[in-house]
Design an enzyme around this catalytic site. Structure first.
Site, short mmCIF file in Angstrom:
data_model
loop_
_atom_site.label_atom_id
_atom_site.label_comp_id
_atom_site.label_asym_id
_atom_site.label_seq_id
_atom_site.Cartn_x
_atom_site.Cartn_y
_atom_site.Cartn_z
N GLY A 275 0.84 -1.19 0.00
CA GLY A 275 0.00 0.00 0.00
C GLY A 275 0.87 1.24 0.00
O GLY A 275 2.08 1.15 0.23
N GLN B 64 3.30 9.90 1.90
CA GLN B 64 4.60 9.22 1.77
C GLN B 64 5.38 9.69 0.55
O GLN B 64 6.60 9.51 0.49
CB GLN B 64 4.40 7.69 1.70
N CYS C 158 6.64 -0.57 6.91
CA CYS C 158 6.24 0.67 6.25
C CYS C 158 7.39 1.13 5.35
O CYS C 158 8.54 1.14 5.79
CB CYS C 158 5.92 1.75 7.28
N LEU C 159 7.06 1.52 4.13
CA LEU C 159 8.09 2.00 3.20
C LEU C 159 8.75 3.27 3.73
O LEU C 159 9.86 3.61 3.32
CB LEU C 159 7.49 2.24 1.81
N HIS D 177 -3.51 0.92 8.30
CA HIS D 177 -2.17 1.51 8.22
C HIS D 177 -2.18 2.75 7.31
O HIS D 177 -1.61 3.79 7.67
CB HIS D 177 -1.21 0.43 7.69
N GLU D 178 -2.85 2.64 6.16
CA GLU D 178 -2.86 3.77 5.22
C GLU D 178 -3.73 4.92 5.75
O GLU D 178 -3.38 6.09 5.58
CB GLU D 178 -3.36 3.33 3.83
N HIS E 177 -1.73 6.95 8.02
CA HIS E 177 -0.84 7.89 7.32
C HIS E 177 -1.56 9.21 7.00
O HIS E 177 -0.96 10.29 7.09
CB HIS E 177 -0.35 7.30 6.00
O1 GNR Z 1 4.36 -2.70 2.14
C1 GNR Z 1 3.72 -2.61 3.18
N1 GNR Z 1 3.40 -3.74 3.86
C2 GNR Z 1 2.56 -3.75 4.96
C3 GNR Z 1 2.56 -4.86 5.77
C4 GNR Z 1 1.74 -4.93 6.86
C5 GNR Z 1 0.91 -3.87 7.14
C6 GNR Z 1 0.91 -2.73 6.37
C7 GNR Z 1 1.73 -2.68 5.27
S1 GNR Z 1 1.73 -1.27 4.26
C8 GNR Z 1 3.35 -1.27 3.71
C9 GNR Z 1 3.59 -0.16 2.69
C10 GNR Z 1 3.41 1.18 3.35
O2 GNR Z 1 4.26 1.75 3.97
N2 GNR Z 1 2.24 1.74 3.24
O3 GNR Z 1 1.99 2.92 3.83
NI NI Z 2 3.31 2.96 5.57
#
Ligand code: GNR
Ligand code: NI
Length: 163
Positions: free
Chosen positions: A46, A51, A89-90, A131-132, A135
């Site tokens: 995601g 980001q 998270c990236l 998670h998104e 953000h």
């Molecule tokens: O690549 C991603 N893997 C992930 C794994 C578990 C829970 C959430 C994620 S999102 C993350 C990419 C990212 O940073 N999205 O904001």
């Molecule tokens: Ni993230």
């Protein structure tokens, strides 16, 4: 299309509240395309607009379920149950943490045509949506990680032992 630069933890932009999108524009359409390309280039599941430095409520998700989700102005309507598992998270490269999230979420959003839709998700997709959405409100999983942050290399070593 272009791969955009990913902001990392410590960058103030990741702590800010994102603005809702009022209408689709060529710039936002290009942003969405670039977000998919950027996410795939980094093997992410995601990506949220902040980001890549854009404070707008735009999210893309691909958890390999055969769908490419675009969520504009997403709102979590309800949640059910809980799941505890690894999250990365990236914007926090090389790390992961153990985070408890709802097992299921119902989310309302607009698609890339600005058409409203609802999505009921579970498992990894539900985790990614949470998670998104975080953000978009300036929150990172690191503040939810139950046992602090761990190094990804530990996981890779463990995988290596298995093989
Ligand atoms: O690549 C991603 N893997 C992930 C794994 C578990 C829970 C959430 C994620 S999102 C993350 C990419 C990212 O940073 N999205 O904001
Ligand atoms: Ni993230």
């Amino acid at each position: 299309m272009a791969i955009r630069n990913i902001r990392t933890i410590g960058d103030e932009i990741l702590t800010k509240e994102c603005k809702p999108v009022k209408f689709m524009t060529p710039r936002i359409a290009l942003l969405i395309e670039d977000m998919f390309e950027t996410m795939y280039s980094k093997d992410g599941a995601g990506l949220a607009a902040p980001q890549v430095g854009i404070l707008k409520q735009v999210v893309v998700i691909d958890v390999d379920d055969g769908n490419q989700y675009v969520l504009i102005n997403p709102e979590i309507l309800s949640t059910e149950g809980s799941q505890t598992g690894n999250e990365g998270c990236l914007s926090v490269p090389g790390k992961y943490g153990i985070v408890t999230r709802p097992e299921k979420v119902k989310v309302k959003a607009l698609n890339e045509q600005m058409k409203p839709y609802e999505l009921e998700a579970e498992g990894l997709l539900a985790r990614c949506i949470c998670h998104e959405c975080d953000h978009l409100h300036g929150a990172l999983y690191v503040d939810l990680a139950e046992d602090g942050l761990h190094d990804n290399s530990e996981m890779e070593e463990a995988e290596g032992e298995d093989a």
